[in-house]
Each structure stands twice: as C-alpha cells, then as structure tokens.
Scaffold this motif. Structure first.
Motif, PDB file in Angstrom:
ATOM      1  N   THR A  80      -6.761  -3.155   6.147  1.00 14.21           N
ATOM      2  CA  THR A  80      -6.741  -4.206   5.125  1.00 14.21           C
ATOM      3  C   THR A  80      -5.912  -5.431   5.484  1.00 14.21           C
ATOM      4  OG1 THR A  80      -4.882  -3.101   4.018  1.00 14.21           O
ATOM      5  CG2 THR A  80      -7.105  -2.495   3.310  1.00 14.21           C
TER       6      THR A  80
ATOM      7  N   SER B  67      -7.998  -6.518  -4.453  1.00 15.90           N
ATOM      8  CA  SER B  67      -6.589  -6.121  -4.425  1.00 15.90           C
ATOM      9  C   SER B  67      -6.103  -5.736  -5.813  1.00 15.90           C
ATOM     10  CB  SER B  67      -5.731  -7.263  -3.868  1.00 15.90           C
ATOM     11  OG  SER B  67      -4.360  -6.933  -3.892  1.00 15.90           O
TER      12      SER B  67
ATOM     13  N   SER C   3       1.787  -9.731  -8.828  1.00 15.71           N
ATOM     14  CA  SER C   3       0.852 -10.542  -8.042  1.00 15.71           C
ATOM     15  C   SER C   3       0.141 -11.558  -8.926  1.00 15.71           C
ATOM     16  CB  SER C   3      -0.173  -9.634  -7.352  1.00 15.71           C
ATOM     17  OG  SER C   3       0.460  -8.768  -6.430  1.00 15.71           O
TER      18      SER C   3
ATOM     19  N   ASN D 105      -4.723  -1.996  -6.957  1.00 14.96           N
ATOM     20  CA  ASN D 105      -3.410  -1.758  -7.561  1.00 14.96           C
ATOM     21  C   ASN D 105      -3.501  -1.162  -8.961  1.00 14.96           C
ATOM     22  OD1 ASN D 105      -1.429  -2.506  -5.613  1.00 14.96           O
ATOM     23  ND2 ASN D 105      -1.983  -4.641  -5.894  1.00 14.96           N
TER      24      ASN D 105
ATOM     25  N   SER E 231       0.814  -1.208   0.000  1.00 14.57           N
ATOM     26  CA  SER E 231       0.000   0.000   0.000  1.00 14.57           C
ATOM     27  C   SER E 231       0.839   1.245   0.000  1.00 14.57           C
ATOM     28  CB  SER E 231      -0.958  -0.044   1.190  1.00 14.57           C
ATOM     29  OG  SER E 231      -0.238  -0.101   2.372  1.00 14.57           O
TER      30      SER E 231
ATOM     31  N   LEU F 237     -11.152 -10.822  -2.088  1.00 16.64           N
ATOM     32  CA  LEU F 237     -10.012  -9.967  -1.764  1.00 16.64           C
ATOM     33  C   LEU F 237      -9.009  -9.914  -2.905  1.00 16.64           C
ATOM     34  CD1 LEU F 237      -9.346 -10.730   2.013  1.00 16.64           C
ATOM     35  CD2 LEU F 237     -10.478  -8.755   0.988  1.00 16.64           C
ATOM     36  N   SER F 238      -8.871 -10.993  -3.668  1.00 12.80           N
ATOM     37  CA  SER F 238      -7.960 -10.971  -4.815  1.00 12.80           C
ATOM     38  C   SER F 238      -8.445  -9.982  -5.866  1.00 12.80           C
ATOM     39  CB  SER F 238      -7.835 -12.374  -5.419  1.00 12.80           C
ATOM     40  OG  SER F 238      -7.218 -13.261  -4.508  1.00 12.80           O
TER      41      SER F 238
END
Length: 633
Positions: free
Chosen positions: A112, A138, A550, A142, A2, A134-135
């Motif tokens: 988070t 996230s 990621s 980003n 973050s 959450l994926s």
C-alpha cells in the motif's frame, strides 16, 4: 497507519488482568427484592441469566470449584463442554505470532505504501482521481476494524477472525500483483493514457476490497491475540504482555523501514510485478507461520455481542430514570458465571446507570427481561467504556499532529538539498520517515530492557509508570516536536532550498519517541481497561482515532488554505511553494492545539478510575502474586 501499538501499568491496575470470578458480589449486603423473590418461590425456575452470560451457560462449572480454580475457555473445548485449564505457552508462541505479524506488516505496508504512484503510472489514472480513490479506500480500511472487532468479540473469536482475514489479504495481494504482471489487466503504456477499462477497474477494486476485509480482521485482533498467549494472573505473564506490546511495535517499525526502502525501490526501479509479488509472498509466509502455531495457541471463546449488553443497560436505565437513586446493596448482582470476563468491582461514577440494575415489582412478577433489568456486572462494563471515551478522544488531536507532520515533512524535504556524496545520489523525499522509525527501533529495546526495570525499582510499580503517565509523556513530546518543526521550517525558509535535508532529522526522531510513549501507552491502556469481551473493539478504537484524525486533518488543511491567503493575492500558509507559505505558523497552530489537548488529557486522567476486580478476584490475584514468578518460557 497499518498497525496497532504498551508497557506500563499503575499500581491500582496491577491486577487488572486477574482471572475471572464466578461468584463475586458486593460484600455484606442485604438480599435484593429479586433474591427474596427467589427464596420465596423455590419451585419456580430461577431468574433468566442475562444475555451476555448465556453464551457460557453450557460450560459454567460448579460455583465453589470456579472460585478456587480460575479458567478461561478455549474455542476448541472438548465435546463434553467441560472447561479446560489453560496451558499458556507464552514466549513459545511468539515466533509464530510475531513472525506472522511482521510478515503481514511487510506485505501490507509494502503493497500500500506506493499505491498512488502505481495508479498514476501503471493504471494511467489522473492524480486527482487516484488520490480520491485512495482516500476513500483508506477511510474504509480504518473503519473496517470496527466491524471486524464486533464479529471477533461476538461470534468468531480472534483466532478464526485473524485466519480468515489473513487469507483475504493474501488473495487481495495476489490479485493486485496480477494487475501488474498480466498485460490485459492494466492499461497499455501510451503517451496519453485513457485510464483503465471497466474490467481492469473491477479487478483492481476486487483486490482493494479483499485488502480492506483483511485489514478489518487483522488490525483489531492481532495485538489482543498475542496478549492472550500470556497468563494474566501471574506477574511473569503480565510482564510478558507488556513486553509483547513493545516488541510488536518494534517489528512494525522494522517492517516500515524495509517497506520504505527495499520494496519501494523494487517497485520504482525494477518493475511493479516483482515489487508487488514480494509483499504477496511475505503475506503468504505470514499465513503459513500463523497456522503452524495453531496447536500452541490459547484461543478465547467469544461470549456474544457486548454491544447488545450495553444497549440493554442504556434502555433499562432510561426506563427507570424516575426511580430514586439506589444504594449499591440494592442492585441486582447474581452469581457471576462467566469464565472469560472478570467480575468488576462497583464504582460510584455514572450513578444514573445504576438504575438499570434496580429490581421492581414488575421484574419480580414476570420472567426477567434483560431490557428491563440488568446485572451489576453489565452496568460496570458500560461504565468502563464511558470512562475510556474521554481519554480516547484526547488521542485524536495527538494523531492530527502526527498526520500533519508526516504530510508536510515530505514537502519540506522536497525543498531541501538531498544530495549525498559526489555521485549525485539523492535521498527520496518520502524516505525521511525512516528516521522516525529508527528512533523507535533504538528506543524501545532500551526502554523495555533498561529504563523500565530502573523505574520499577524507584516507583515500586509494575511498568515503572502508569499507562496514563506514559500517554501524557507522549503528548508532551508531540508539542516539543511541533515546536522544533516550526523552528526548523523558519530556518529552512530563511536559507532556501540549499538547506541541508538532515535539518529535518530531529523532528522525525522526536516524533518517533512521542509515538513510543503515547501510541504504545494507548494500546496497553485500552487492552487492560476494556472488559475482556471487548478487547478487539479496544484495538479497533485506535484505528477509529486514526480515521477521524485523517478526516480532521483534511478539513484543517482546507480551512487554512481558504482563510490565511490574502485578498491581494498573497500566498496562504500552505502554498504549493513552501518558501512562499508559512508552514512554520501552521506547525505552531498545531502545537497550540496539542497544548490545549494536554490540559484536557490531564483533566481526564485525574478523573479516570482504573478498572478493579471484585473482592474475590482481588484476593485470588494477591495470592498468586505472593508466589515466586516463573521466568517467561
């Protein structure tokens, strides 16, 4: 991830942040066909100014005056539209800027960091559903900085973007806290939970959406906004920018350490309402600190969409691709009127783009069409981005190494002896990331206060080493980190679950040192090498790299799972029980990828040419550097 994360600079880029020029051009060149047309047709209107310069046409000052007095424009200029000389407050603004950023990180990370546990325990979601949600969130978080950076650099400016995003984050945290504090906003406790209702899920998703909006505005802008408070034309100002990047990341590590210990303890062992209310309160304090410093801030006005200018160069170059290669003296280079974006010197790379600045008879006989004829400055800005992309791409593999180490370090810790003392206290497996942050916390002040001055005396270069050298050191350390992690995992498998958890500390400390070089070096590199009107986009690139890494890490894990298991039922490298798997070989695979990436990075770094100001800007900067620099105030 973050945060965004930058100290060193090369001698060739020591004047990268020189103040903008208004009338620089390539010296000793013959008039172009466009300029001859202007001389022959004086009564006619002058050539239309390119779009990326139009935004400043109303505040452009006399050409001679701006050559001697360099100014950047404030977003709140006088009604008359006259440019004001910037009053850089430097370190006087840092209590508000760094205080805002520290509280914002504490609030965001504290909210988070433990969301997976919150969704499975309070909201009654299955582990797979919660992880999927959450994926997706996230990935959105980003990618959102790309849109935030575009709006900031094009229309809103960094101050307004951060202000709006901070309020959005604060509201999102308040709503998320209410989902824990108000019984009707989360499922009732039940041995067999049925999951959230439609209303409860809608409230949860509303809080997530506001948090994503906040991240999209804060992440790409906060670093650049803090650096805007220092005068880049003076050595003291440039040193201030370098130190700010280091201290920014220092506060990030402190925030991570507090979030990974105190706030997660409150959420897990006291109650969720309090554990989420504390980060929300800190975010409210962040907003207050930010607005308290409003009267002190330098607020740079946006100049319009840089992407439009980039697209114009590509379209114009494609239309004129059949023209012969031009000489630099034949390129369309009108007086540079922007007081925000510095004039960039001509470079002989990507020569195919030069054709966008070649004037043709059609351009002479018609009003200038920015989609057919671009300025030399526009072409050089596109070249800056093109030169940066190979270096940026090398960072993706670096982030893959860090991401995988972070994930599997937790699993390694779960299969070690984590008991401390005789009281039976057990260190949480997820808390070992604190050692990563501790290495950063201890290293950065030493690097900034002791090592950099010593290196500067040896190399006679601002920052001691170049930004690219700093990134390269970080990549080398990432290779060493993965090799150490592989050796530790091999020993852990040999001993079994009785292995001391503190055997994992060296790899975490090395990872922290690697980030101190590579990640901060990238932030500094992007900030100084991007055109000034795209610095928020530079911050967004960092998070885009995180997002790609990621996704790539997830694909790597899936591929290794499917390809390394034996058909006879033999466990794959990443088996659930690490004692049955071969995580050490997985680490060695990543180390090999990082080694190949290092070679690729070295090739890119040797090919890269640092952005240089045009002649007039360079002369002004040399004159400024000749003066005694005042200490930061």
């Amino acid at each position: 991830m973050s945060s965004s994360r930058a100290l060193s600079s090369s001698s060739s880029s020591s004047s990268l942040l020189a103040c903008p020029s208004s009338s620089s051009s390539i010296p000793a060149r013959q008039p172009t066909i466009m300029e001859q047309a202007d001389d022959d047709q004086r009564p006619q209107p002058q050539l239309e100014m390119p779009q990326h310069d139009k935004a400043f046409a109303a505040v452009a000052v006399d050409e001679t005056a701006t050559t001697t007095t360099k100014t950047k424009q404030l977003s709140d200029e006088s009604d008359a539209g006259e440019p004001e000389e910037e009053n850089y407050r430097g370190w006087k603004t840092m209590p508000y800027v760094i205080g805002n950023e520290t509280c914002e990180k504490l609030g965001t990370i504290g909210t988070t960091a433990n969301l997976l546990v919150y969704l499975t325990t309070v909201y009654g979601m299955s582990g797979a559903s919660a992880a999927t949600l959450l994926s997706l969130w996230s990935g959105t978080v980003n990618l959102a900085p790309l849109l935030g950076a575009f709006l900031s650099d094009s229309y809103l400016g960094r101050y307004a973007t951060i202000a709006f995003a901070s309020i959005a984050s604060f509201l999102g945290m308040i709503i998320l806290t209410l989902t824990a504090a108000v019984p009707s906003l989360h499922p009732a406790a039940h041995p067999n939970p049925t999951g959230p209702s439609t209303l409860q899920m809608a409230v949860l998703l509303a809080s997530f959406a506001l948090l994503a909006v906040g991240a999209g505005g804060i992440r790409p802008c906060n670093l650049a906004f803090g650096a805007d408070q220092f005068d880049p034309r003076t050595p003291a100002g440039r040193r201030g920018i370098n130190s700010f990047f280091n201290w920014y990341y220092f506060t990030f590590t402190i925030a991570m350490m507090i979030s990974a210990t105190v706030i997660i303890y409150l959420q897990s062992n006291v109650n969720w309402a309090l554990g989420l209310a504390v980060p929300a309160t800190l975010m409210g304090l962040s907003c207050a600190l930010f607005f308290m410093g409003t009267r002190l801030y330098v607020r740079v006005r946006p100049e319009g969409s840089p992407f439009t200018s980039f697209a114009q160069v590509l379209v114009a170059a494609a239309r004129k691709r059949r023209l012969p290669a031009p000489s630099p003296a034949d390129l369309y280079d009108p007086p540079h009127r922007s007081s925000l974006v510095s004039k960039i010197a001509y470079t002989d790379q990507f020569l195919c783009l030069d054709k966008a600045a070649v004037g043709t008879p059609d351009d002479v006989n018609n009003p200038v069409n920015p989609w057919r004829l671009c300025t030399l400055q526009q072409v050089e800005e596109v070249k800056c981005l093109a030169r940066l992309l190979p270096v940026w791409s090398s960072g993706i593999v670096y982030y893959i190494a860090l991401t995988n180490l972070g994930n599997y370090n937790v699993l390694q810790a779960m299969q070690t002896d984590r008991h401390v003392g005789r009281g039976g206290f057990q260190i949480p497996a997820g808390s070992f990331v604190v050692f990563n942050m501790l290495a950063l916390t201890l290293w950065l002040p030493f690097y900034d206060g002791v090592l950099v001055p010593a290196m500067q005396r040896l190399t006679k270069r601002e920052g001691g080493i170049t930004q690219l050298q700093r990134i390269g050191v970080g990549i080398v350390l990432s290779i060493v980190t993965m090799l150490v992690a592989a050796a530790v995992e091999r020993d852990r498998r040999r001993v079994g679950d009785a292995t001391s958890c503190f055997l994992l500390v060296p790899q975490q400390m090395l990872a922290g040192l690697s980030e101190a070089f590579a990640v901060i070096g990238q932030v500094d590199f992007y900030y100084k090498q991007f055109p000034e009107n795209m610095r928020s986009v530079a911050g967004a690139l960092l998070f885009l790299g995180f997002a790609i890494a990621s996704y790539a890490s997830g694909i790597m894990v899936s591929v290794v799972h499917r390809t390394t298991g034996g058909r006879d039922g033999r466990p794959d490298w990443l088996a659930q029980d690490l004692n049955q798997g071969r995580v050490d070989l997985y680490y060695l695979l990543i180390a090999a990828m990082a080694a190949v990436n290092l070679v690729y990075f070295v090739v890119c770094a040797r090919w890269y040419r640092f952005k240089k100001p045009a002649a007039a800007d360079a002369d002004t900067e040399l004159e400024l550097e000749g003066k005694v620099a005042a200490p930061p105030v």
